[in-house]
Design a protein around this motif. Structure first.
Motif, PDB file in Angstrom:
ATOM      1  N   LEU A   1       0.821  -1.210   0.000  1.00 31.81           N
ATOM      2  CA  LEU A   1       0.000   0.000   0.000  1.00 31.81           C
ATOM      3  C   LEU A   1       0.854   1.259   0.000  1.00 31.81           C
ATOM      4  N   ILE A   2       1.911   1.267   0.802  1.00 37.15           N
ATOM      5  CA  ILE A   2       2.786   2.435   0.868  1.00 37.15           C
ATOM      6  C   ILE A   2       3.510   2.649  -0.455  1.00 37.15           C
ATOM      7  N   ALA A   3       4.051   1.569  -1.022  1.00 39.22           N
ATOM      8  CA  ALA A   3       4.745   1.692  -2.303  1.00 39.22           C
ATOM      9  C   ALA A   3       3.788   2.170  -3.390  1.00 39.22           C
ATOM     10  N   LYS A   4       2.561   1.673  -3.372  1.00 34.25           N
ATOM     11  CA  LYS A   4       1.564   2.090  -4.354  1.00 34.25           C
ATOM     12  C   LYS A   4       1.226   3.569  -4.201  1.00 34.25           C
ATOM     13  N   ALA A   5       1.058   4.018  -2.956  1.00 32.14           N
ATOM     14  CA  ALA A   5       0.740   5.430  -2.716  1.00 32.14           C
ATOM     15  C   ALA A   5       1.888   6.324  -3.164  1.00 32.14           C
TER      16      ALA A   5
END
Length: 244
Positions: free
Chosen positions: A72-76
């Protein structure tokens, strides 16, 4: 001469396509959960329940909460970097509209429009979560930092950056700055790294204050105050870099 046969790409197996689709559905559900309840409330059990599946079934796609949070963090960060790059590519830089100010404005817009996801990246660290060393989140942060760096130092040579006027740096700090991999095309001299970190802290700090509600007293003028502050910061930094 023999005719070359066209090369074909083997189709992705059905099982892999289904797995990819299911993982994406889980990510979408997790993002909705963060948008509704904030990042601190994220749990595999809650995400699984929202999809009508068991948490044991979810483990087939994300073995633990850390794996889901990392994705999720990498995607954001990836989506934020895409927004910054689109802003940089979509403007013609002029003295009245420096590209960095446009990029910083895009950074602010993303954070203000998606406060829960901004908090996932920059809010209170999630309890027990630790990002993998040199993992996808680290790479995503470096990509975003490189965008800011290119707009901040565009047109300056390495010699100019090395001679930038910054307060004296202690030997340990100078050595540490020299080892930071902030630029994909090569390391910056310590003086330029110090300027970059100062500029980044300035831009990021202003957005944090707004996203977390600390500048509401400015009313509808928050965007103008932000742009003015970034422009003044940019002018100050460029004055510190000697002419060619």
């Amino acid at each position: 001469m023999p005719t070359e046969r066209p090369t074909t790409t083997a189709p992705v197996p059905l099982r892999e396509r289904r797995r990819t689709a299911a993982a994406q559905e889980i990510l979408d559900a997790a993002e909705r959960h963060i948008g509704e309840h904030g990042p601190a409330a994220l749990s595999l059990r809650a995400v699984a329940r929202s999809l009508g599946m068991t948490v044991q079934a979810l483990y087939h796609y994300f073995p633990n909460r850390d794996a889901l949070v990392t994705t999720l963090i990498a995607k954001a960060y990836g989506e934020l970097s895409d927004a910054l790059q689109a802003a940089a590519d979509g403007v013609r830089a002029t003295p009245s509209t420096p590209r960095l100010v446009v990029v910083a404005d895009a950074y602010r817009d993303w954070g203000v429009a998606r406060p829960e996801h901004f908090q996932l990246l920059y809010g209170t660290p999630l309890r027990y979560y630790a990002a993998p060393a040199e993992g996808p989140t680290t790479q995503a942060v470096r990509r975003m930092g490189a965008i800011f760096q290119r707009e901040l130092f565009a047109g300056f040579t390495p010699a100019q950056l090395a001679a930038a006027d910054v307060p004296p740096l202690s030997p340990p700090y100078r050595e540490h700055l020299a080892q930071l991999p902030l630029h994909a095309q090569g390391d910056l001299p310590p003086a330029a790294v110090a300027l970059f970190l100062s500029a980044w802290g300035h831009v990021h700090g202003l957005v944090v204050l707004e996203v977390f509600g600390h500048t509401a007293f400015l009313g509808d003028h928050q965007a103008e105050v932000f742009r003015t502050s970034v422009r003044m910061m940019l002018d100050d930094i460029h004055r510190r870099i000697p002419a060619a």
